[in-house]
Design a protein around this motif. Structure first.
Motif, PDB file in Angstrom:
ATOM      1  N   ASN A 360      46.530  33.862  51.936  1.00  0.00           N
ATOM      2  CA  ASN A 360      45.812  35.130  51.761  1.00  0.00           C
ATOM      3  C   ASN A 360      46.555  36.093  50.852  1.00  0.00           C
ATOM      4  N   SER A 361      47.890  36.031  50.867  1.00  0.00           N
ATOM      5  CA  SER A 361      48.659  36.982  50.067  1.00  0.00           C
ATOM      6  C   SER A 361      48.515  36.737  48.566  1.00  0.00           C
ATOM      7  N   LEU A 362      48.040  35.564  48.167  1.00  0.00           N
ATOM      8  CA  LEU A 362      47.734  35.355  46.751  1.00  0.00           C
ATOM      9  C   LEU A 362      46.546  36.204  46.318  1.00  0.00           C
ATOM     10  N   LYS A 363      45.608  36.378  47.243  1.00  0.00           N
ATOM     11  CA  LYS A 363      44.382  37.113  46.916  1.00  0.00           C
ATOM     12  C   LYS A 363      44.641  38.601  46.729  1.00  0.00           C
ATOM     13  N   THR A 364      45.711  39.117  47.289  1.00  0.00           N
ATOM     14  CA  THR A 364      45.996  40.549  47.185  1.00  0.00           C
ATOM     15  C   THR A 364      47.147  40.851  46.233  1.00  0.00           C
ATOM     16  N   ASN A 365      47.642  39.817  45.561  1.00  0.00           N
ATOM     17  CA  ASN A 365      48.639  40.024  44.512  1.00  0.00           C
ATOM     18  C   ASN A 365      48.003  40.864  43.400  1.00  0.00           C
ATOM     19  N   PRO A 366      48.741  41.768  42.777  1.00  0.00           N
ATOM     20  CA  PRO A 366      48.128  42.639  41.777  1.00  0.00           C
ATOM     21  C   PRO A 366      47.542  41.895  40.577  1.00  0.00           C
ATOM     22  N   ARG A 367      48.118  40.747  40.231  1.00  0.00           N
ATOM     23  CA  ARG A 367      47.574  39.933  39.144  1.00  0.00           C
ATOM     24  C   ARG A 367      46.992  38.658  39.734  1.00  0.00           C
ATOM     25  N   ARG A 368      45.828  38.293  39.290  1.00  0.00           N
ATOM     26  CA  ARG A 368      45.162  37.108  39.825  1.00  0.00           C
ATOM     27  C   ARG A 368      46.020  35.869  39.617  1.00  0.00           C
ATOM     28  N   VAL A 369      46.123  35.056  40.673  1.00  0.00           N
ATOM     29  CA  VAL A 369      46.933  33.842  40.620  1.00  0.00           C
ATOM     30  C   VAL A 369      46.041  32.641  40.918  1.00  0.00           C
ATOM     31  N   THR A 370      45.752  31.871  39.894  1.00  0.00           N
ATOM     32  CA  THR A 370      44.966  30.658  40.053  1.00  0.00           C
ATOM     33  C   THR A 370      45.882  29.449  39.960  1.00  0.00           C
ATOM     34  N   ARG A 371      45.301  28.273  40.065  1.00  0.00           N
ATOM     35  CA  ARG A 371      46.107  27.050  40.017  1.00  0.00           C
ATOM     36  C   ARG A 371      46.964  26.951  38.747  1.00  0.00           C
ATOM     37  N   PRO A 372      46.395  27.166  37.551  1.00  0.00           N
ATOM     38  CA  PRO A 372      47.242  27.073  36.351  1.00  0.00           C
ATOM     39  C   PRO A 372      48.371  28.111  36.330  1.00  0.00           C
ATOM     40  N   GLU A 373      48.077  29.354  36.773  1.00  0.00           N
ATOM     41  CA  GLU A 373      49.122  30.385  36.790  1.00  0.00           C
ATOM     42  C   GLU A 373      50.238  30.029  37.768  1.00  0.00           C
ATOM     43  N   LEU A 374      49.851  29.492  38.918  1.00  0.00           N
ATOM     44  CA  LEU A 374      50.847  29.133  39.920  1.00  0.00           C
ATOM     45  C   LEU A 374      51.760  28.011  39.408  1.00  0.00           C
ATOM     46  N   LYS A 375      51.161  27.056  38.733  1.00  0.00           N
ATOM     47  CA  LYS A 375      51.970  25.985  38.140  1.00  0.00           C
ATOM     48  C   LYS A 375      52.941  26.546  37.109  1.00  0.00           C
ATOM     49  N   GLU A 376      52.439  27.463  36.275  1.00  0.00           N
ATOM     50  CA  GLU A 376      53.285  28.042  35.229  1.00  0.00           C
ATOM     51  C   GLU A 376      54.443  28.830  35.827  1.00  0.00           C
ATOM     52  N   ILE A 377      54.157  29.596  36.898  1.00  0.00           N
ATOM     53  CA  ILE A 377      55.222  30.363  37.559  1.00  0.00           C
ATOM     54  C   ILE A 377      56.321  29.432  38.052  1.00  0.00           C
ATOM     55  N   LEU A 378      55.916  28.333  38.700  1.00  0.00           N
ATOM     56  CA  LEU A 378      56.897  27.410  39.262  1.00  0.00           C
ATOM     57  C   LEU A 378      57.679  26.694  38.162  1.00  0.00           C
TER      58      LEU A 378
END
Length: 382
Positions: A360-378
């Motif tokens: 749920n905390s992904l949904k309230t992050n100030p910037r949208r976090v989708t599958r590609p963004e999450l992969k890039e972050i990691l």
């Protein structure tokens, strides 16, 4: 703007406030269940400081000292059963966030009939909680000011919050003296956990005036004092201010929330058996850099409030310097800068992404976090 506020019923803050535990416990009866971790209370020399007030008040004490650093559903079951068998009038949680969360859940589910696991996976909580008192010994989790307990289902390798609006303690006894014997390592991890709370609450998508005020002050207190507390553990002023910051940060996440750092920290922490504060500290600068384009003004305001840049610094410069400052702070506190040091490997990333996406905390992050963004972050954090 619509928002709900959940505030601690009563807080006793300050050096020596632990000595009021006896008079507080007397309000509920003549027997307490004192819940602690396995070793820390005795190793830090705080055992006498905590138990003496009960002796002076002629209160009988039963002990449960088997809480692990990351509390599980089984631990909560054991605490609840111990309190029932001992016929205690109140539970007293003395320890870090793990102890407070275990007691919070055990007290919250004390009168419920089903197993803790049922409620962890969504069964409705219908009964009022058992009385409990929170005594934090670390300046990190802020659990004394929140209604949620972060627990682990070891079988499913799942870590998430179990919460209820009425799970705040009857009283929080917040004594910075209890933190003075902490190791440098624990001071750093706990402090960065609290700093993560404060920054994520301040940039939370649905932040409100109260959460903004307390999270901003929490950032200031922690940033200006955590390194001193880390280097000079017996510095009373630094310990007190970091403890204030931790408590305010707990209030902030209770009345706002957290973001992508916590979403990933839960997944990585349970998979690699790493302490929550450590994982948060390593992830924080990476997520801040990811969020920066959407929260420049907020990061700039925190930079000024914490004294990282002088007033009048242009927004982009101030925000960028704040992210860089937090990155350097993590390194100065002895934490690694990359998640590879936590055991994460390139081959694990897809699995970590899938495990984190439902948070749920992904949904309230100030910037949208989708599958590609999450992969890039990691990938970038590796």
């Amino acid at each position: 703007m619509l928002f709900d506020l959940y505030l601690p019923q009563r807080v006793l803050f300050g050096p020596g406030s632990t000595y009021r535990l006896g008079e507080e416990a007397q309000r509920f009866g003549k027997k307490v269940l004192l819940v602690t971790g396995r070793r820390s209370l005795k190793e830090t020399g705080n055992f006498e400081r905590v138990t003496t007030p009960f002796v002076a008040a002629k209160i009988e004490v039963a002990f449960f000292d088997q809480v692990d650093p990351e509390p599980t559903l089984d631990t909560v079951e054991a605490v609840r059963e111990c309190a029932r068998q001992e016929k205690c009038a109140v539970m007293v949680a003395v320890g870090g966030g793990s102890v407070l969360d275990a007691v919070k859940a055990a007290a919250g589910l004390f009168y419920e009939e089903g197993p803790v696991k049922d409620y962890f996976y969504g069964r409705e909580i219908t009964k009022h909680r058992f009385p409990w008192i929170a005594v934090p010994t670390t300046a990190g989790s802020g659990s004394e000011a929140t209604t949620n307990a972060v627990l682990i289902d070891r079988e499913a390798k799942k870590k998430q919050s179990l919460r209820h609006p009425f799970w705040l303690p009857e009283v929080a006894v917040v004594d910075p003296i209890l933190t003075m014997a902490q190791s440098r390592e624990l001071t750093a991890r706990a402090g960065l956990d609290a700093l993560t709370h404060a920054i994520e609450a301040y940039t939370y998508r649905f932040a409100n005036p109260l959460s903004n005020a307390v999270s901003c002050e929490a950032v200031r207190l922690i940033v200006q004092n955590i390194h001193t507390a880390y280097r000079v553990g017996r510095n009373r002023d630094a310990r007190e201010r970091v403890m204030q910051g931790s408590f305010l940060a707990g209030m902030a996440i209770q009345n706002a929330g957290v973001g992508a750092v916590h979403a990933l920290a839960h997944t990585i922490g349970v998979r690699y058996n790493q302490p929550h504060g450590l994982v948060c500290g390593v992830l924080l600068p990476h997520i801040m850099a990811f969020n920066l384009p959407l929260v420049e003004e907020k990061y700039a305001a925190l930079a000024v409030a914490a004294g990282v840049v002088p007033p009048g610094t242009d927004t982009t410069t101030a925000a960028t310097r704040f992210v860089a400052y937090v990155r350097r702070l993590v390194e100065k506190l002895g934490l690694p800068s990359r998640i590879g040091a936590l055991g994460v490997k390139e081959a694990d990333i897809d699995e970590l992404v899938e495990a984190t996406l439902p948070a749920n905390s992904l949904k309230t992050n100030p910037r949208r976090v989708t599958r590609p963004e999450l992969k890039e972050i990691l990938h970038q954090a590796l």
